[in-house]
Design a protein around this motif. Structure first.
Motif: not given
Length: 185
Positions: A40, A42, A46, A48, A63
């Motif tokens: 998980s 990132f 960014m 999600l 993306e």
């Protein structure tokens, strides 16, 4: 841990690391039972997408069109073994009757001395370089040749013909290479 576990000779520092690794993972699992910490992760910048969005189409997200940043030189091992020009030539022209595919397995094998030191018969950095490079070239060919006005469904059937040379390489590797625990070498 793999090189140490392969020989099953654990020195004192490696034994501490071996005992400590599952403990750290168990603490993470206990403290964060609903999340897989490793998968998980990132970047902070960014955002999600919300997974609960109805009819979420992953392939339509902006993306998905961005290529990941690879900080190493992907074709370095291919250049070192003088294979890059052969790979590029095959990907561009896909010549019939060439010995490129039949010679590919032999080029990926290590000498017996190197294989004994590495614990594998295959040149793993070369194989990784080949797979990533061929995949990247196939995507570039596909993006360059596929008209942007076509739908995704028609692109899927067309894609097989546009990247046939790359698929030939992948298929050759799948059928010709054995696993290292196969003793028929």
């Amino acid at each position: 841990m793999e090189p140490f576990l392969r020989n099953a000779e654990l020195g004192e520092p490696v034994r501490f690391l071996y005992k400590g690794t599952p403990r750290v993972l168990l603490v993470l699992l206990h403290d964060f039972p609903m999340q897989n910490i490793v998968l998980s992760v990132f970047p902070r910048n960014m955002r999600l997408p919300d997974r609960s969005t109805p009819n979420l189409k992953i392939d339509l997200l902006a993306e998905m069109s961005q290529s990941p940043h690879i900080l190493s030189e992907v074709d370095a091992a291919l250049k070192a073994k003088q294979m890059k020009t052969d790979v590029d030539e095959y990907l561009k022209t896909r010549p019939q009757g060439t010995s490129f595919l039949s010679d590919l397995k032999q080029k990926l094998l290590l000498s017996p001395g190197e294989a004994a030191r590495a614990g594998t018969r295959y040149d793993v950095p070369l194989m990784n370089s080949l797979l990533l490079y061929v995949g990247m070239q196939a995507i570039q060919q596909l993006q360059a040749r596929t008209p942007h006005g076509q739908s995704k469904a028609s692109n899927a059937s067309l894609a097989i013909f546009l990247v046939g040379a790359a698929l030939d390489i992948f298929q050759t590797l799948i059928f010709e290479l054995e696993t290292d625990d196969d003793t028929s070498f």
